[in-house]
Design an enzyme around this catalytic site. Structure first.
Site, PDB file in Angstrom:
ATOM      1  CG  ASP A   1      -2.010   0.945   1.268  1.00 49.99           C
ATOM      2  OD1 ASP A   1      -2.434   1.402   0.201  1.00 49.99           O
ATOM      3  OD2 ASP A   1      -2.447   1.305   2.377  1.00 49.99           O
TER       4      ASP A   1
ATOM      5  CB  THR B   1       4.382  -2.640   6.092  1.00 46.08           C
ATOM      6  OG1 THR B   1       3.336  -1.897   6.710  1.00 46.08           O
ATOM      7  CG2 THR B   1       4.550  -3.974   6.798  1.00 46.08           C
TER       8      THR B   1
END
Ligand code: IMP
Ligand code: MG
Length: 186
Positions: free
Chosen positions: A114, A118
């Site tokens: 996204d 992360t």
């Protein structure tokens, strides 16, 4: 090809189904062959899978069975929280892998790429362990949402900018057990 029974009680919360389980399995079979060929060309016969939990558990369980090579399996947990008053999310290592990956070929598997924060954190942690190589495979890629420059080496599906659930992906920890991937009703 395994087809799961209908899940009317939880599917009712979906506005639309984006990917059926059958579409996912068809793509995973292709991806498994592509990734097997990629490592075979490089004379690598064992790779270490790093599953980013919890979101990629279902994806990893299915995809690994399409690999015709040896794999070692480990997992890593990253937690993200909103930092102070800033809107930026700061991912933190919540649980590290336990296998030794020095001089090993690592394939990171995550459910969705996204903003990219992360996986940037994951690559940072793994890079400090002196692996022979690190590649990234994600089931879903929301390209237009990227905030940091990171790309996956292997992508299942590019999807539009919508919040999706199912096949491991959650909303408020629920819907991970949906066999398909869909967009929630608001
Ligand atoms: P990133 O750090 O923004 O790239 O976010 C990656 C993580 O956010 C994923 O591993 C998911 O856990 C979560 N995420 C991002 N988009 C979605 C979505 O549409 N549905 C569910 N979880 C998502
Ligand atoms: Mg996740």
């Amino acid at each position: 090809m395994a087809i799961f029974p209908k899940q009317p009680t939880i599917e009712v919360d979906l506005e639309r189904i984006l990917l059926t389980n059958e579409q996912i399995q068809t793509r995973l079979k292709e991806l498994g062959a592509t990734i097997t060929a990629y490592y075979r060309q490089r004379d690598v016969n064992t790779i270490t899978l790093v599953c980013i939990t919890n979101g990629s558990i279902v994806f990893v369980a299915d995809l690994m069975r399409y690999f015709d090579m040896h794999v070692r399996l480990d997992s890593m947990r990253i937690s993200s929280y909103l930092e102070g008053t800033s809107a930026s999310r700061k991912p933190q290592l919540a649980a590290d892998i336990s296998l030794d990956i020095r001089n090993e070929h690592v394939l990171v598997l995550d459910d969705i790429l996204d903003t990219g924060h992360t996986l940037t954190k994951v690559l940072d942690v793994l890079g400090g362990k002196a692996p022979a190589s690190v590649e990234v495979c994600v089931l879903l890629d929301k390209k237009e949402r990227r905030e940091v420059p990171i790309q996956a080496n292997f992508v299942g599906f590019e999807i539009p900018n919508a919040f999706v659930v199912g096949y491991g992906l959650d909303f408020d920890q629920k819907y991970r057990n949906l066999a398909c991937i869909g967009v929630l009703k608001h």
